[in-house]
Design an enzyme around this catalytic site. Structure first.
Site, PDB file in Angstrom:
ATOM      1  N   TYR A  40      -7.524  14.158  -9.578  1.00  0.00           N
ATOM      2  CA  TYR A  40      -6.850  13.647 -10.894  1.00  0.00           C
ATOM      3  C   TYR A  40      -5.394  14.242 -11.375  1.00  0.00           C
ATOM      4  O   TYR A  40      -4.435  14.353 -11.075  1.00  0.00           O
ATOM      5  CB  TYR A  40      -7.399  12.996 -11.705  1.00  0.00           C
ATOM      6  CG  TYR A  40      -6.528  12.115 -12.866  1.00  0.00           C
ATOM      7  CD1 TYR A  40      -6.025  10.941 -12.249  1.00  0.00           C
ATOM      8  CD2 TYR A  40      -5.479  12.331 -14.041  1.00  0.00           C
ATOM      9  CE1 TYR A  40      -4.879   9.846 -12.988  1.00  0.00           C
ATOM     10  CE2 TYR A  40      -4.812  11.840 -14.529  1.00  0.00           C
ATOM     11  CZ  TYR A  40      -4.432  10.576 -14.556  1.00  0.00           C
ATOM     12  OH  TYR A  40      -3.570   9.865 -15.329  1.00  0.00           O
ATOM     13  N   ASP A  48       1.122  -1.482  -0.152  1.00  0.00           N
ATOM     14  CA  ASP A  48       0.325   0.169   0.363  1.00  0.00           C
ATOM     15  C   ASP A  48       0.614   0.867  -0.197  1.00  0.00           C
ATOM     16  O   ASP A  48       1.567   1.611   0.841  1.00  0.00           O
ATOM     17  CB  ASP A  48      -1.327   0.419   1.327  1.00  0.00           C
ATOM     18  CG  ASP A  48      -1.848   1.169   1.357  1.00  0.00           C
ATOM     19  OD1 ASP A  48      -1.256   1.648   0.780  1.00  0.00           O
ATOM     20  OD2 ASP A  48      -2.334   1.442   2.183  1.00  0.00           O
ATOM     21  N   LYS A  72      -0.900  15.042 -10.181  1.00  0.00           N
ATOM     22  CA  LYS A  72      -0.276  14.859 -10.961  1.00  0.00           C
ATOM     23  C   LYS A  72       0.432  16.117 -11.255  1.00  0.00           C
ATOM     24  O   LYS A  72       1.642  16.188 -11.582  1.00  0.00           O
ATOM     25  CB  LYS A  72      -1.069  14.361 -12.815  1.00  0.00           C
ATOM     26  CG  LYS A  72      -1.829  12.668 -12.582  1.00  0.00           C
ATOM     27  CD  LYS A  72      -0.804  12.100 -12.443  1.00  0.00           C
ATOM     28  CE  LYS A  72      -0.937  10.456 -12.470  1.00  0.00           C
ATOM     29  NZ  LYS A  72      -0.333   9.654 -12.048  1.00  0.00           N
TER      30      LYS A  72
END
Length: 251
Positions: A159, A57, A163
């Protein structure tokens, strides 16, 4: 760094970009340890290519510390870390049901950005133990950003944020780790034929490909892997994010 001298950990290596990278690195002579949460597919991929698998994880310090120990035990050292683990979500900042879910946002940031940083910092600690090469290098970290970091679309705020953070991490982390001789780079892929994209209807994939300037197709995960290998082998690349997208600019 020659592939034959490379001992790489690859997160997200059980599928998609990470799997392609694990396969290419092994084909090229590198040692590989796959770090992934997928305890069903991961061991099979690792066995098939002659790699080591550790269920991991990336958001957990203890889990990643254990993975580092297992990787060093299997390979003798770590001198390359390729971070491909990541998730996405589609949700507008404000939509018909209300504001963006904070839990959804935190999950994407936690896995994509915090997870990448977690693995990078702990991998760097292991790399710092390596004997330096003639030009003082001890390792390389390659993180996965996205063209969404620069061209984020509607519904992709979580997202794109994650990024953009990865792209922004490259230079300061490279500066932080320069004393230890560790390079840091990021790759920003465009639209690639990962399992998520392969699940879309053919006509949808064709429409996505039409937005790519040239060539008019989606990216092959092996092309990402080839760039990761090039960065690993090219010792003067540092502190930068490289787009690999066919000149795609998302709208």
């Amino acid at each position: 760094m020659k592939m034959q001298d490379t001992a790489a950990i690859i997160t997200g290596g059980a599928s998609g970009l990470g799997e392609a990278t694990a396969r290419l690195f092994r084909e090229s002579g590198a040692q590989v340890t796959i770090l992934d949460r997928d305890a069903e597919k991961g061991p099979g991929v690792a066995d098939e290519i002659g790699a080591t698998f550790v269920e991991t994880d990336v958001t957990s310090e203890t889990s990643v510390q254990n993975a580092m120990a297992e990787a060093v035990k299997a390979m003798g050292r770590i001198n390359a870390a390729i971070n491909c683990a990541g998730v996405g979500t589609a949700e507008k900042t404000l939509h018909k049901d209300g504001p963006h879910s904070l839990d959804h946002y935190n999950r994407v940031i936690g896995i994509n950005l915090v997870g990448t940083f977690n693995v990078s910092r702990l991998a760097a600690a292991e790399m710092a133990k390596n004997e330096p090469t003639e030009d003082g290098q001890r390792g390389v970290i390659v993180n996965t950003a996205s063209v969404a970091a620069f061209d984020g679309q509607k519904g992709q705020v979580a997202y794109a944020s994650s990024k953009a953070g990865i792209a922004g991490m490259s230079l300061p982390m490279a500066r932080d780790l320069s004393r230890e001789g560790i390079r840091v780079m990021a790759i920003a892929p465009g639209i690639f034929l990962t399992p998520m994209l392969m699940s879309l209807p053919e006509e949808v994939r064709q429409q996505l490909a039409m937005d790519v300037t040239c060539p008019k197709r989606l990216g092959d995960p092996r092309e990402y892997a080839e760039l990761a290998r090039f960065i690993t082998e090219s010792g003067y690349l540092n502190g930068e994010t490289i787009r690999i997208d066919g000149a795609l600019r998302m709208r």
